[in-house]
Enzyme design. Sequence first.
Site, short mmCIF file in Angstrom:
data_model
loop_
_atom_site.label_atom_id
_atom_site.label_comp_id
_atom_site.label_asym_id
_atom_site.label_seq_id
_atom_site.Cartn_x
_atom_site.Cartn_y
_atom_site.Cartn_z
N CYS A 2 -4.92 -16.57 4.58
CA CYS A 2 -5.30 -17.99 4.64
C CYS A 2 -4.81 -18.60 5.94
CB CYS A 2 -4.65 -18.72 3.47
SG CYS A 2 -5.05 -18.00 1.89
N ARG A 27 -9.77 -14.93 11.08
CA ARG A 27 -8.87 -14.23 10.16
C ARG A 27 -9.56 -13.88 8.85
NH1 ARG A 27 -3.47 -16.78 11.09
NH2 ARG A 27 -3.32 -17.13 8.88
N TRP A 77 -8.49 -17.38 1.75
CA TRP A 77 -8.99 -16.01 1.53
C TRP A 77 -8.55 -15.69 0.11
CZ3 TRP A 77 -6.35 -10.97 1.62
CH2 TRP A 77 -7.24 -9.90 1.73
N ASN A 103 -0.14 -20.51 1.82
CA ASN A 103 -0.58 -19.17 2.22
C ASN A 103 0.45 -18.21 1.63
OD1 ASN A 103 -1.60 -16.92 3.42
ND2 ASN A 103 -0.84 -17.38 5.46
N GLY A 104 0.01 -17.35 0.70
CA GLY A 104 0.96 -16.40 0.10
C GLY A 104 0.62 -16.15 -1.36
N GLU A 475 -9.33 7.25 12.12
CA GLU A 475 -9.49 5.90 12.69
C GLU A 475 -10.97 5.60 12.91
OE1 GLU A 475 -8.03 3.31 12.89
OE2 GLU A 475 -9.05 2.17 14.47
N LYS A 479 -13.09 2.50 11.19
CA LYS A 479 -13.88 1.53 11.97
C LYS A 479 -15.28 1.42 11.38
CE LYS A 479 -11.44 -0.31 13.77
NZ LYS A 479 -10.19 0.10 13.32
N GLU A 482 -15.32 -0.21 7.76
CA GLU A 482 -14.87 -1.60 7.58
C GLU A 482 -15.82 -2.61 8.20
OE1 GLU A 482 -11.20 -2.94 9.39
OE2 GLU A 482 -11.33 -1.39 10.90
N HIS A 498 -12.47 23.67 2.04
CA HIS A 498 -11.73 23.57 0.75
C HIS A 498 -12.31 22.48 -0.14
CE1 HIS A 498 -8.77 26.36 2.37
NE2 HIS A 498 -8.81 25.65 3.47
N LYS A 597 -7.82 -10.52 8.91
CA LYS A 597 -7.27 -9.94 10.14
C LYS A 597 -5.83 -9.48 9.92
CE LYS A 597 -6.86 -8.51 14.27
NZ LYS A 597 -7.46 -7.17 14.51
#
Length: 602
Positions: A2, A27, A77, A103-104, A475, A479, A482, A498, A597
Amino acid sequence: MCGIIGYIGNKAAEPILIKGLKKMEYRGYDSAGLCLANNGKLLTIKRKGEVNELEKAIKNEKIKESKYNIGIAHTRWATHGSPSKINAHPHLDSENKIAIVHNGIIENYDSLKEILKKDKVKLRSETDSEIIAHLISKFYKGNLKEAVKKTVKLIEGSYGLAVIDKQANKIIATRNSSPLVIGVGKNETFVASDPLALMSETKKIIYLKDKQLAEINGKDFVIEDYIGNEVDFEIIELKLEAAQIEKGNYKHFMLKEIFDQPQSLRNLLAGRLKDEEIKLSLNLKNKKWRRIILCACGTSWHSCLIGKHFIEKYTNIPVEVDYASEFRYRNPVVGKNDLFIAVSQSGETADTLAALREANLKGADSLGIVNVVGSTISREVNSGVYLHAGPEIGVASTKAFSSQVLAFLLLSLYLQQEKGEKLDKKTIKEIKRLPQLVEEVLKTNQQIKKIAKKFNSINNFLYLGRGINFPVALEGALKLKEISYIHAEGYPAAEIKHGPIALIDKDLPSLFLATKDELLEKIISNMQEIKARGGKIITIANEKRKELIELSDYVVYVPKTTTELAGIVNSIPLQLLAYHTADLKNLNVDRPRNLAKSVTVE
Ligand code: AGP
């Protein structure tokens, strides 16, 4: 995560609050709101969706801007409760005399709700945050600061909190494990969860510490601890220019940040690599660690997997790489003979911060590899290496990743140097060449865009590599998934026989990291296994090997470099592939769905 912004001063609050919310849009959020205060009255406007929805709603209210010179605002968020207008912040108490933005996460929400139930308080929203407004109201006897103190002492969990009341003469701001800064202006003061939100108003920033509380009256403010003692604080001059948080001629922040990498890598090296000597000012307690633990989340965790290769090579100290979220709950065996390295672009990731605090509590030596200066993690390690990559606005991390990998290489060489060993000249020379190597590989941009066009409608992808190229594969897969929402899996190339090779058919393409190193021959045989089963292959290579070309449907050539620096050079085409795939799908590249973010909640 947030976004919080508050203003009190001699100007109209509303335009400043809206501008600040927009600076924090990167964000990730799903609703927004603000509350303006004028003697005796609180005006609250909230909307689901983007900040410009809120802006339209404010225009319809036809408010006289000059009437309100104090206010708080928030981008939410969703954690508890769906994205909606009623769940958007600010939240007010039942008499609408107190407004809060938070925020939390409140972990003891249920028990605090019981207190309110006894008082017959009716909750309006599904959020945990709303109960803060009602609790402050319960303790409010005219002194807002004291009522806030009584409330936060009951809260277990994380909060960045800004509170106003209808007396409209102050903002109370306080935090615990969630970032909050005070912005110092002339006859005006700001509060924000991200200094970027204040960039256009002030660069004089104070980072509030956990369980500190600021009482802000506009032209002045007091910061104290929860027992009422005034505390010293440091005003930091932000070294940020507006250009750093604008897209410039790029379509998205992510593309800008991918192309920023030659410069961001130069920034990291500046002053740290001089005449064959690594200069890092680290006050590490000892250097005879039994073990080095690397802890992070997401992309930062991938950089740790590469960092492990470097540290073990140059120091011969065993390295463990751990997800921060796993480390913190395992009652980890860690102590004074260990070096704990927290890696975080934002420096605010809740799991990484909690893991660091666990390691600190158990006596480990701690070091941070962080991008955001003054962030919580950067202030809770014994010493650290700032990336100096500049603000990374795109939710998908790119330049921070390459700088994290380079920071690990510098740190490993520094530790080797501290042991009195001579540094390898070839490695130093190649590090100095890195920015131009990255400039070289960025020239594959158009070729990669063409390849993206061939694959942007597929549903699954395999990314395969060995050695240092295995974390690069992880990585690259992160990318892609997401920002393009295509399921992609990174895997050690030797492991596909395997199990995963059962997946291979003409609809499941594989991307191979096949640059020259001691494992290339083995990679080529893995490619043969895929080809024999009809799988399409994209290859990242740095030499024109006949069998490699014959096995590949597409080959992207990158410059030759050392195995270590291939960890950076090879990741760049994967950033571009993810970017173009998502852009071709007309997705929100900078703010992918469901992502933030910096994840400051668990
Ligand atoms: C990477 O593209 C993601 N945005 C995410 O995995 C990120 O790396 C992770 O949340 C850790 O963030 P931090 O580096 O700020 O701690």
